[in-house]
Structures are given as C-alpha cells and as structure tokens.
Design a protein around this motif. Structure first.
Motif, mmCIF file in Angstrom:
data_model
loop_
_atom_site.group_PDB
_atom_site.id
_atom_site.type_symbol
_atom_site.label_atom_id
_atom_site.label_comp_id
_atom_site.label_asym_id
_atom_site.label_seq_id
_atom_site.Cartn_x
_atom_site.Cartn_y
_atom_site.Cartn_z
ATOM 1 N N GLU A 168 0.819 -1.204 0.000
ATOM 2 C CA GLU A 168 0.000 0.000 0.000
ATOM 3 C C GLU A 168 0.857 1.259 0.000
ATOM 4 O O GLU A 168 0.493 2.272 -0.612
ATOM 5 N N GLU A 169 2.008 1.217 0.677
ATOM 6 C CA GLU A 169 2.895 2.376 0.689
ATOM 7 C C GLU A 169 3.402 2.677 -0.723
ATOM 8 O O GLU A 169 3.507 3.851 -1.113
ATOM 9 N N ARG B 218 0.605 4.433 -2.501
ATOM 10 C CA ARG B 218 0.435 5.801 -2.006
ATOM 11 C C ARG B 218 1.497 6.718 -2.584
ATOM 12 O O ARG B 218 1.186 7.808 -3.088
#
Length: 350
Positions: free
Chosen positions: A138-139, A142
């Motif tokens: 997810e990082e 993002r």
C-alpha cells in the motif's frame, strides 16, 4: 488512473493565477522552465537565488534578487523552483518559503521530451493502472500516486510527504546481505557502493561497477581503491555492445548526446556475471539496460534497484518490462529525499 488525479496541470495553474510568477534558481533548469513558461504565454516577473549566491549579477536579462527583496517588491507571488536538491538545509529553506508563498517545482524530464501532464497520463492510462494495481504494498501505491500528483501539479507538498530513508529500503525491502554479487550500473563516484557497504557492514562477495564518464570514473577508482573484490569498468550499460556518444559533463548526469565523447557500452548479458543485486541509475538508459539483461534477469533473478525519474514513461515501461521477464517480482516504489522527483525508484525482489 486519471480519475484518481485531482490536480490540474501546473502550467495551467500558473497561467490562470493572478499572482506574479517568480523563479527561484538559475542555470539549465531555469532555462528549460522559462522556455516552457514562454510557450504557455506566462510572464516571469523576477528571479531570485539563495542569499549566498546573490552578487549583483543577472540571468537571462533579469537582475538576480534575494528572496527578501522579492517579498518587498510583491505582496504575494507564486514561486517556481528551477533547481534540484536533496540537502536537508535546502529542503528546509524551500519548505519555509512554501509556507509563505506557494512553491511549484515543474517536472521536466531529465532525458527525452514532452511534458508530464494529465494528457500524458490519459494517453498511457492502461499502463499506469497495471503498474499501480500490481505494486507490492500500500505504501508503494500511495507514493506512486503522490508522485503522479506532483508531476502533474508541481506542488512540492506531494514530495515532502513521500520521503523514504534509503537505509530503510536497504534493510526492509532489498534486505541486502554480506553474500551479494553486486552489479552497479552508473556507479558515479562510488556513492551507492558506499551505501551498499553501509547496509551490509562492508560485507559482499563481489562488486562490478560501470561508469561511462571519464572524470567520474577516475573518482570511482580513487574512492574504491581500498576495497577488495571489486572491478571498475569505464563503460556504460546498453542493450548490446557498442560505442556511443556521451555528453562530456563530468557530473552525475552524464548521458547520451549528439555531441561529446565516444564511450564503450555493453549489455548486461555479455558481462557473463551471476549478480544477486543490480542497481541502474543510467540517465534514461534503464530500459535499454533491462533489454540487454533479459537472460541474466530470467536466470539469476537478482534483486533490482531501478531509477524511474529520467524519462516520463519510466514510471510504467520499466516495471512492465521487469514483469515481462519474471512475473514473480514483487516491485516496490519509493521516493528518497529530493526535490524535484529525482530518486523515485523501483525496488524489485524476486
């Protein structure tokens, strides 16, 4: 992907604003940005530099001012950043100015042409979506989205909130060990070799370092003279053995040029190595190097550290090429401290 991008193109924002446009910085970056502003019919009202660089001189017909002099001249204005830095002190200064007057850092490609804007994303939306959806965590998604927002809008807030410590990347993502066979493409003066050694406590099996620029190569030899088990080659990386012309810049950004010096280049596969880790920071030639390393990547499955900021298309062509060779690569995306979006990299783990 385009529906996720809420920002407008930086050039449209600057053109529609009623605030004066003031440039921060000089040099080649300023010239590129001034030329692009002119294409959009955007007037430059003033140019300023950091106080220590102001000495009563001019740039492109403008007297170079201090920031405080610009503040005294205009109540409010938009700042357009025209240089790059990773230094803490400079980043802090830019952030401080941004709290007083909006700072834009328009993205212009290091190599290749064209502007990174909403139209570019729309033209390549399917490829951007494929990469975004397949990133490893997810990082990564993002940061990837933040970098796209930055490249479209020029707003530095997206960069300031996306910095990742390189030490964390080496430790948590690449997980380098003392048993690595390292291939460093674009070794510059040995700066990333120092990073590798710091990450592994100075332990490794072997390092092969390629650097095409003659002066950089001399620094590389000097800075690695005390290391064991290292081979430094005054060559560039490409998709085949050849001789190409590089700009004679003697800096980090030495790259292919219509004029310059002849430099030998090689494909990775011809080196006949068995690397466990490959770094590529080769000023826009990353895709060519990947093409020249297909056999090595397929058979050796090395960890990869691939820079993704030289060409507009790097953000999708590079990971898609890597997945073409090995669908099992987990690809992470991180941005280390830098304004503009240099040091945005893909880190790939089989």
């Amino acid at each position: 992907m385009l529906e996720r991008i809420q920002e407008q193109n930086v050039w449209d924002t600057l053109k529609s604003s009623n605030k004066p446009v003031v440039l921060y910085g000089m040099g080649l970056g300023a010239e590129k940005i001034m030329d692009t502003l002119a294409q959009y019919g955007i007037a430059v009202e003033a140019i300023f530099a950091s106080d220590e660089f102001v000495r009563g001189h001019s740039f492109r017909g403008y007297q170079v001012l201090k920031y405080q002099e610009v503040c005294e001249k205009y109540d409010d204005f938009n700042v357009v950043l025209c240089f790059a830095s990773r230094l803490d002190s400079v980043i802090s200064r830019i952030a401080a100015i941004n709290r007083e007057h909006t700072v834009f850092a328009p993205d212009v490609p290091v190599a290749g042409g064209g502007l990174f804007n909403r139209a570019f994303i729309a033209e390549n939306e399917a490829s951007f979506d494929r990469v975004y959806d397949r990133l490893a965590d997810e990082e990564s998604r993002r940061v990837y989205l933040d970098i796209l927002h930055y490249k479209v809008s020029g707003k530095i807030e997206y960069l300031l909130r996306s910095f990742t410590d390189k030490d964390v990347v080496y430790r948590d993502i690449l997980q380098l060990t003392g048993e690595e066979n390292i291939l460093d493409l674009g070794a510059y003066d040995g700066d990333t070799i120092r990073e590798f050694c710091a990450a592994t406590g100075g332990n490794y099996r072997y390092i092969t370092a390629l650097e095409p620029d003659e002066k950089n190569f001399a620094k590389l030899l000097k800075n690695t003279a005390e290391l064991d088990n290292i081979a430094c080659l005054n060559m560039g990386a490409w998709n085949q053995r050849d001789t190409l012309i590089f700009a004679k810049k003697a800096g980090r950004n030495s790259k292919l040029s219509a004029e310059g010096v002849s430099v030998a280049v090689t494909d990775i596969d011809s080196l006949a190595l068995t690397p466990t880790f490959i770094k590529m920071d080769i000023e826009g030639s990353e895709l060519k190097a990947l093409e020249g390393g297909e056999k090595t990547i397929r058979t050796c499955r090395p960890k990869l550290y691939v820079c993704a900021y030289h060409r507009n298309e790097d953000l999708f062509t590079l990971p898609l090429k890597i997945w073409e060779y090995n669908r099992d690569y987990r690809i992470y995306f991180r941005h280390s401290q830098y304004i503009p979006a240099w040091e945005s990299n893909f880190y790939c783990v089989p």
